[in-house]
Design a protein around this motif. Sequence first.
Motif, PDB file in Angstrom:
ATOM      1  N   ASN A  35      -5.134  -0.716   4.765  1.00  0.00           N
ATOM      2  CA  ASN A  35      -6.028  -1.826   5.105  1.00  0.00           C
ATOM      3  C   ASN A  35      -6.659  -2.431   3.850  1.00  0.00           C
ATOM      4  O   ASN A  35      -7.769  -2.982   3.894  1.00  0.00           O
ATOM      5  CB  ASN A  35      -7.128  -1.355   6.059  1.00  0.00           C
ATOM      6  N   ALA A  36      -5.946  -2.328   2.730  1.00  0.00           N
ATOM      7  CA  ALA A  36      -6.527  -2.724   1.449  1.00  0.00           C
ATOM      8  C   ALA A  36      -6.745  -4.229   1.347  1.00  0.00           C
ATOM      9  O   ALA A  36      -7.828  -4.684   0.955  1.00  0.00           O
ATOM     10  CB  ALA A  36      -5.631  -2.244   0.310  1.00  0.00           C
ATOM     11  N   ALA A  37      -5.720  -5.018   1.676  1.00  0.00           N
ATOM     12  CA  ALA A  37      -5.850  -6.468   1.540  1.00  0.00           C
ATOM     13  C   ALA A  37      -6.897  -7.024   2.499  1.00  0.00           C
ATOM     14  O   ALA A  37      -7.710  -7.875   2.134  1.00  0.00           O
ATOM     15  CB  ALA A  37      -4.496  -7.133   1.783  1.00  0.00           C
ATOM     16  N   ALA A  38      -6.883  -6.531   3.753  1.00  0.00           N
ATOM     17  CA  ALA A  38      -7.880  -6.992   4.725  1.00  0.00           C
ATOM     18  C   ALA A  38      -9.286  -6.619   4.266  1.00  0.00           C
ATOM     19  O   ALA A  38     -10.235  -7.394   4.445  1.00  0.00           O
ATOM     20  CB  ALA A  38      -7.595  -6.390   6.095  1.00  0.00           C
ATOM     21  N   SER A  39      -9.435  -5.453   3.654  1.00  0.00           N
ATOM     22  CA  SER A  39     -10.744  -5.044   3.140  1.00  0.00           C
ATOM     23  C   SER A  39     -11.204  -5.963   2.017  1.00  0.00           C
ATOM     24  O   SER A  39     -12.399  -6.252   1.885  1.00  0.00           O
ATOM     25  CB  SER A  39     -10.686  -3.593   2.642  1.00  0.00           C
ATOM     26  N   VAL A  40     -10.259  -6.428   1.200  1.00  0.00           N
ATOM     27  CA  VAL A  40     -10.606  -7.371   0.142  1.00  0.00           C
ATOM     28  C   VAL A  40     -11.166  -8.653   0.738  1.00  0.00           C
ATOM     29  O   VAL A  40     -12.196  -9.177   0.286  1.00  0.00           O
ATOM     30  CB  VAL A  40      -9.377  -7.678  -0.733  1.00  0.00           C
ATOM     31  N   ALA A  41     -10.498  -9.184   1.763  1.00  0.00           N
ATOM     32  CA  ALA A  41     -10.970 -10.418   2.394  1.00  0.00           C
ATOM     33  C   ALA A  41     -12.368 -10.233   2.979  1.00  0.00           C
ATOM     34  O   ALA A  41     -13.249 -11.094   2.807  1.00  0.00           O
ATOM     35  CB  ALA A  41      -9.993 -10.856   3.479  1.00  0.00           C
ATOM     36  N   TYR A 201       0.639   9.097   2.852  1.00  0.00           N
ATOM     37  CA  TYR A 201      -0.040   9.892   3.870  1.00  0.00           C
ATOM     38  C   TYR A 201      -1.431   9.351   4.191  1.00  0.00           C
ATOM     39  O   TYR A 201      -2.103   9.863   5.089  1.00  0.00           O
ATOM     40  CB  TYR A 201      -0.126  11.364   3.431  1.00  0.00           C
ATOM     41  N   LEU A 202      -1.848   8.309   3.482  1.00  0.00           N
ATOM     42  CA  LEU A 202      -3.135   7.662   3.747  1.00  0.00           C
ATOM     43  C   LEU A 202      -2.956   6.215   4.200  1.00  0.00           C
ATOM     44  O   LEU A 202      -3.950   5.500   4.366  1.00  0.00           O
ATOM     45  CB  LEU A 202      -4.019   7.691   2.491  1.00  0.00           C
ATOM     46  N   ALA A 203      -1.728   5.793   4.413  1.00  0.00           N
ATOM     47  CA  ALA A 203      -1.449   4.382   4.682  1.00  0.00           C
ATOM     48  C   ALA A 203      -2.071   3.890   5.982  1.00  0.00           C
ATOM     49  O   ALA A 203      -2.357   2.695   6.134  1.00  0.00           O
ATOM     50  CB  ALA A 203       0.057   4.146   4.708  1.00  0.00           C
TER      51      ALA A 203
END
Length: 309
Positions: A35-41, A201-203
């Motif tokens: 959820n990295a990109a969504a967290s950036v937004a 494993y954290l994706a």
Amino acid sequence: MSKLVHIVDEVPGLGDARGHLPMIQILDGFLDAGNAAASVAEHLLAQTSGDAPIVAAFDVDQFHDYRARRPAISFVRDHYEQYDAPRLVVRLLRDTGGSPYLLLHGPEPDNRWEAYARAVRAVVERLGVTDVISLGSVPMAVPHTRPLTLTHHANDPSRVREDSPWRGEIRVPSSAQALVEVRLGEWGHDAQGFVAHVPHYLAQLDYPAAAAALLEQVELAGRLTIDLADLRAEAQRREEEIAAYLTENDEVGDVVEALERQYDTFQRAEDSGRSLLAPDQPLPTGDELGREFEQFLAGLSDDDREGDQ
């Protein structure tokens, strides 16, 4: 083009860009491990200095597959309400220093990618965007206990600041963001991006460390100043949660240790300039690999027949 995207004619404050106006592109639905990109937004919208007016809105009905990704709606006792309509928009944000930049975010188009790329071009040219920066994240067989790595890419090689970890050509599934980068380059517009490598494993969990790493690159590429304190504190809490989990689950810990050994072996080889391949051995051709694979499959078939007998 007006049928695909509506661009606001007069945008107050856009003149403050002074010839430098980056646009960050973040599309949901793909390239978002941890959820990295969504967290950036979410972080950019929360951290923006002032309002975040919409300066361009895409016609989502032209791009969205509602049956594949059904929007949520609330059923309250005897009626429906609070329909979460998908929105693909461009907002005007400001960094901590007051510098303006744009954020294009929403669901990745399910169809008409070429039309979407042309619509993005219209936004770039109408609003004077100087650089499009796309963000994403992918699951990788890497341990979370080692430095997080990223892939840098751009339609102008001179804009890639770090050496690529990849060698040669790799065929991968495409994305709307990737196509936009290619097409903008053909139309004479700069576009670049960054993809964070999230431990596989954290994706499926929120992995704020990847979001922080992406934003660090945004600061450099977009010449922006973004407050990352909250995101880094969240990343530290997640690291502590992961460490506590590993102490209670030996099997998962064994997987992480194996990834650490693999990572360290590769890193030592890279640092010493040695290849992990056998010395002085030429790489096999595609035909040679194909023959070896056919022999391997034939061997499996023979084993299966013997097992049946």
